[in-house]
Scaffold this motif. Sequence first.
Motif, PDB file in Angstrom:
ATOM      1  N   LEU A  15     -12.125  -5.023 -16.270  1.00 53.45           N
ATOM      2  CA  LEU A  15     -11.917  -6.043 -17.298  1.00 53.45           C
ATOM      3  C   LEU A  15     -10.770  -6.962 -16.893  1.00 53.45           C
ATOM      4  O   LEU A  15     -10.860  -8.185 -17.036  1.00 53.45           O
ATOM      5  CB  LEU A  15     -11.645  -5.382 -18.651  1.00 53.45           C
ATOM      6  N   ALA A  16      -9.713  -6.408 -16.344  1.00 57.54           N
ATOM      7  CA  ALA A  16      -8.585  -7.216 -15.873  1.00 57.54           C
ATOM      8  C   ALA A  16      -9.006  -8.124 -14.719  1.00 57.54           C
ATOM      9  O   ALA A  16      -8.561  -9.278 -14.625  1.00 57.54           O
ATOM     10  CB  ALA A  16      -7.432  -6.313 -15.459  1.00 57.54           C
ATOM     11  N   ALA A  17      -9.862  -7.629 -13.837  1.00 46.17           N
ATOM     12  CA  ALA A  17     -10.365  -8.448 -12.729  1.00 46.17           C
ATOM     13  C   ALA A  17     -11.180  -9.622 -13.271  1.00 46.17           C
ATOM     14  O   ALA A  17     -11.039 -10.756 -12.786  1.00 46.17           O
ATOM     15  CB  ALA A  17     -11.202  -7.610 -11.773  1.00 46.17           C
ATOM     16  N   MET A  18     -11.990  -9.363 -14.277  1.00 45.64           N
ATOM     17  CA  MET A  18     -12.781 -10.443 -14.864  1.00 45.64           C
ATOM     18  C   MET A  18     -11.870 -11.463 -15.543  1.00 45.64           C
ATOM     19  O   MET A  18     -12.126 -12.661 -15.475  1.00 45.64           O
ATOM     20  CB  MET A  18     -13.792  -9.885 -15.869  1.00 45.64           C
ATOM     21  N   ALA A  34      -3.126  -7.552  -5.477  1.00 44.78           N
ATOM     22  CA  ALA A  34      -1.724  -7.811  -5.814  1.00 44.78           C
ATOM     23  C   ALA A  34      -1.548  -7.976  -7.321  1.00 44.78           C
ATOM     24  O   ALA A  34      -0.607  -7.434  -7.905  1.00 44.78           O
ATOM     25  CB  ALA A  34      -1.243  -9.058  -5.080  1.00 44.78           C
ATOM     26  N   ARG A  35      -2.442  -8.693  -7.929  1.00 45.23           N
ATOM     27  CA  ARG A  35      -2.325  -8.948  -9.373  1.00 45.23           C
ATOM     28  C   ARG A  35      -2.507  -7.683 -10.203  1.00 45.23           C
ATOM     29  O   ARG A  35      -1.849  -7.503 -11.219  1.00 45.23           O
ATOM     30  CB  ARG A  35      -3.349 -10.004  -9.776  1.00 45.23           C
ATOM     31  N   MET A  43     -10.079  -1.617  -5.319  1.00 42.97           N
ATOM     32  CA  MET A  43     -10.458  -2.938  -5.802  1.00 42.97           C
ATOM     33  C   MET A  43     -11.857  -3.309  -5.331  1.00 42.97           C
ATOM     34  O   MET A  43     -12.660  -3.836  -6.107  1.00 42.97           O
ATOM     35  CB  MET A  43      -9.442  -3.974  -5.297  1.00 42.97           C
ATOM     36  N   SER A  44     -12.174  -3.004  -4.095  1.00 43.07           N
ATOM     37  CA  SER A  44     -13.509  -3.305  -3.567  1.00 43.07           C
ATOM     38  C   SER A  44     -14.583  -2.544  -4.341  1.00 43.07           C
ATOM     39  O   SER A  44     -15.651  -3.089  -4.623  1.00 43.07           O
ATOM     40  CB  SER A  44     -13.586  -2.969  -2.079  1.00 43.07           C
ATOM     41  N   ARG A  45     -14.297  -1.301  -4.672  1.00 43.01           N
ATOM     42  CA  ARG A  45     -15.267  -0.495  -5.440  1.00 43.01           C
ATOM     43  C   ARG A  45     -15.469  -1.096  -6.828  1.00 43.01           C
ATOM     44  O   ARG A  45     -16.599  -1.225  -7.303  1.00 43.01           O
ATOM     45  CB  ARG A  45     -14.775   0.953  -5.539  1.00 43.01           C
ATOM     46  N   HIS A  46     -14.393  -1.487  -7.482  1.00 46.38           N
ATOM     47  CA  HIS A  46     -14.517  -2.109  -8.807  1.00 46.38           C
ATOM     48  C   HIS A  46     -15.315  -3.411  -8.722  1.00 46.38           C
ATOM     49  O   HIS A  46     -16.174  -3.676  -9.577  1.00 46.38           O
ATOM     50  CB  HIS A  46     -13.142  -2.393  -9.406  1.00 46.38           C
ATOM     51  N   MET A  47     -15.055  -4.198  -7.701  1.00 43.96           N
ATOM     52  CA  MET A  47     -15.768  -5.468  -7.573  1.00 43.96           C
ATOM     53  C   MET A  47     -17.245  -5.235  -7.270  1.00 43.96           C
ATOM     54  O   MET A  47     -18.096  -6.000  -7.715  1.00 43.96           O
ATOM     55  CB  MET A  47     -15.111  -6.346  -6.515  1.00 43.96           C
ATOM     56  N   VAL A  65     -13.184 -11.032   1.420  1.00 39.20           N
ATOM     57  CA  VAL A  65     -14.304 -11.303   0.523  1.00 39.20           C
ATOM     58  C   VAL A  65     -13.727 -11.989  -0.703  1.00 39.20           C
ATOM     59  O   VAL A  65     -12.733 -11.538  -1.270  1.00 39.20           O
ATOM     60  CB  VAL A  65     -15.045 -10.002   0.121  1.00 39.20           C
ATOM     61  N   ARG A  66     -14.320 -13.099  -1.071  1.00 41.64           N
ATOM     62  CA  ARG A  66     -13.863 -13.876  -2.227  1.00 41.64           C
ATOM     63  C   ARG A  66     -14.880 -13.724  -3.350  1.00 41.64           C
ATOM     64  O   ARG A  66     -16.078 -13.770  -3.117  1.00 41.64           O
ATOM     65  CB  ARG A  66     -13.688 -15.338  -1.853  1.00 41.64           C
ATOM     66  N   TYR A  67     -14.370 -13.555  -4.562  1.00 44.64           N
ATOM     67  CA  TYR A  67     -15.218 -13.331  -5.733  1.00 44.64           C
ATOM     68  C   TYR A  67     -15.001 -14.423  -6.759  1.00 44.64           C
ATOM     69  O   TYR A  67     -13.929 -15.003  -6.856  1.00 44.64           O
ATOM     70  CB  TYR A  67     -14.874 -11.982  -6.386  1.00 44.64           C
ATOM     71  N   ARG A  68     -16.051 -14.658  -7.533  1.00 47.84           N
ATOM     72  CA  ARG A  68     -15.968 -15.544  -8.688  1.00 47.84           C
ATOM     73  C   ARG A  68     -17.012 -15.087  -9.701  1.00 47.84           C
ATOM     74  O   ARG A  68     -17.941 -14.333  -9.364  1.00 47.84           O
ATOM     75  CB  ARG A  68     -16.175 -17.003  -8.310  1.00 47.84           C
TER      76      ARG A  68
END
Length: 91
Positions: A15-18, A34-35, A43-47, A65-68
Amino acid sequence: MILTALTALAEPTRLAAMRALYDDDEHCVCALMARLGATQSRMSRHMQVLKQAGLVVDRRDAQWVRYRINPDLAAPLRRLLDAALVEEVMA
């Protein structure tokens, strides 16, 4: 599809990543790490979970890898995401 998205958003780190991606910009895993104070593997697993739920898309940029947020998110999922993030901000 909605149940998968709800399950993905139920975990606080995801949820924080979103929330971090909610600016509609791309963010690399390193910035999210970092955030959110997460390791690269965590982090990769969550993404990956968010990607499998259809909430995010990724793009490889050299070793990063960049996410949006998925720009083609179905309207019901977009409303769900908007509601979840607005609720999170107001809490």
